[in-house]
Design an enzyme around this catalytic site. Sequence first.
Site, PDB file in Angstrom:
ATOM      1  N   LEU A  13     -13.895  -4.839 -51.803  1.00  0.00           N
ATOM      2  CA  LEU A  13     -13.240  -3.655 -51.239  1.00  0.00           C
ATOM      3  C   LEU A  13     -13.530  -2.425 -52.091  1.00  0.00           C
ATOM      4  O   LEU A  13     -12.643  -1.823 -52.670  1.00  0.00           O
ATOM      5  CB  LEU A  13     -11.724  -3.917 -51.132  1.00  0.00           C
ATOM      6  CG  LEU A  13     -10.989  -3.173 -50.023  1.00  0.00           C
ATOM      7  CD1 LEU A  13     -11.709  -3.330 -48.694  1.00  0.00           C
ATOM      8  CD2 LEU A  13      -9.565  -3.669 -49.897  1.00  0.00           C
ATOM      9  N   HIS A  14     -14.819  -2.086 -52.197  1.00  0.00           N
ATOM     10  CA  HIS A  14     -15.224  -0.895 -52.938  1.00  0.00           C
ATOM     11  C   HIS A  14     -15.906   0.045 -51.962  1.00  0.00           C
ATOM     12  O   HIS A  14     -16.273  -0.353 -50.867  1.00  0.00           O
ATOM     13  CB  HIS A  14     -16.225  -1.243 -54.043  1.00  0.00           C
ATOM     14  CG  HIS A  14     -15.788  -2.390 -54.897  1.00  0.00           C
ATOM     15  ND1 HIS A  14     -16.677  -3.283 -55.425  1.00  0.00           N
ATOM     16  CD2 HIS A  14     -14.565  -2.783 -55.290  1.00  0.00           C
ATOM     17  CE1 HIS A  14     -16.008  -4.187 -56.129  1.00  0.00           C
ATOM     18  NE2 HIS A  14     -14.732  -3.901 -56.052  1.00  0.00           N
ATOM     19  N   ALA A  15     -16.127   1.272 -52.421  1.00  0.00           N
ATOM     20  CA  ALA A  15     -16.969   2.221 -51.697  1.00  0.00           C
ATOM     21  C   ALA A  15     -16.658   2.251 -50.212  1.00  0.00           C
ATOM     22  O   ALA A  15     -15.517   2.463 -49.812  1.00  0.00           O
ATOM     23  CB  ALA A  15     -18.432   1.912 -51.958  1.00  0.00           C
TER      24      ALA A  15
END
Lengths: 87, 560
Positions: A13-15
């Site tokens: 759950l990045h960027a």
Amino acid sequence: MERTVRIGSTHGLHARPAKLFTQAVVASGSGVTIAKGDGAPVNAASILAVIAQGIDHGDEVTLVVDGGDEAAVLDELVELLGTDHDG
Amino acid sequence: MKEIQGTGIGQGVAVGPVVRMADRLPEPVDRPSHLDAEREEERARASLAVVADDLQRRGARAGGAAKDVLEAQAMMAEDPTLVEDIAKRLAQGKTAERAVFEAFASFREMLSAMGGYLGERAADLDDVSQRVVAHLLKLPAPGVPDPGHPFVLVARDLAPADTATLDLDRVLGLVTIDGGPTSHTAILAREKSIVAVVGAAGAAELADGDSVIVDAERDLVVADPTIVQVGEARERIAERTRAATAPVTPGRLADGTPVPLLANLGSAAAAAEAIALGAEGVGLFRTEFLFLDADRAPGITEQQAQYEKLLAAFPGRKVVVRVLDAGADKPLSFLNDAAEENPALGLRGIRALRRTEAILREQLTALAAADAVTNADLQVMAPMIATVEETRYFTALANELGVKTAGVMIEVPSAALLAERVLGACDFASIGTNDLTQYTMAADRLLGTVANLQDPWHPAVLQLIAEVGRAGRATGKPVGICGEAAADPLLAVVLVGLGATSLSMSPSALADVRASLARYGPDDAHAIARAALAAEGAAEAKQAARAVAESAITARPPAP
């Protein structure tokens, strides 16, 4: 209302996935928190708080939705988190 | 009309109005606010909203991957956790500027401490922070400006991220006041074919709206040019456009002598573009990308898959792979994590690999395995070779593990001086001009203050290259060039005159170098090289080479 879901995006759950998730939370109008594993819940409308959780592919997170059409919001967010947006 | 000297990157010419890049803002002073906290919060919220809105609009206009990055930045600007943090700081009596700065900095620290993917977001946060603080101070936003029309960007220097995301439809040319020809800005500008003159100290006097010609070929920025000069520049721009669309042919001199033009690649994914631009093979494949994100070395199978992908793109062609070159500016924890006072002179390249031979063995094994199942002509070379003994060590190990052709990079003056003995112990040499220049001139290539010494045109550097060329002829072994010097169209001719048998460069430089080589015969190349060698310094060498080159062309009857 709450539910636990496994993260589908390859990079966690990045960027981009974090952005899509937070956007959906804000658009829902409900109060939503997200917690990684047994960790403390954080405001899911805060992209910085979400990114700072360091949530990776395959991690389990618990969503709590408060207010609005809780069931529909939860369904939408769970589906978003289970999908691989980096594929 | 006024001429400003600098170092041109490539051969391009651009004409347009100047827009200056705002300098980075100083840290806001931590002093008590004379407004109350609510009033300061209103100011902060208003600026955050304006910046978020601006980033959102830029994102919509940019599209693609940039859109996601900018939209995520817009959300950071209005992040509820951040706003809470700012409010807390305002309650302590700080100014909005200082509270915004501190809040972003604390999130930044948290993200960069997490490293990797998250660490990269830290730079995005910095950018948002600067924008908000600038808006509060009623100053222009830092970063690449967007005046809404095409322009020539003038900056002190440019962050790599700024260079990489320059909108080439808007930015006609780039002028930096600091920075040398081997700075990252220059390398990126070359890669993206941006018309650039770097290290033009006199450009500090240029102001927004000034009309300029950026003349990379002549290392000049012409301020306030005459109508005749502008007309001539426009004609050269048109001529370059025609040359760029000319059919791609193998590299050769005017008489047909082949000089293979190869590509410098940093990943297998870039192969297709290199081939489209006419690369006849790969002269330098950097393998660091496989290792840089890892806190351990990747396994043999993982590496083999990447090498196969690369080799499969060049069937029947030469592909030169450099084994891991770590140390100095690119430290790897599993290879060498000792702090050194002079990392450029420390345990790097072959020295580090030898200390951790298991990594080198795995890499050579993976390369040999990839070679066995593909049809490219794989050649493997070692970086930072200083002695004949190191050369023997590397070739023996490479051959033992199944690598058929093993060579060395000549980057250290000692290896250039003993080139004939070094070549006697391996199959080929490839000259890395960036490091060879750094070590010959004793000038750190990462240091702007000594950038004037970082010039591969210096006759001392050329003399070492000539020594390697001579050794190549004596031993009958190939001598390639794989530094940025090969991408300079006139210097490329000099290098061939000094004995280079192939040239490897960023694929974007291939067209200009191909066109330049085709203008001169072998005798011209020797004469041009001799003129450069005999000069007193780098600028004189370039001037002398240019004079001989121009007279060589005018003396020759036009081609039928």
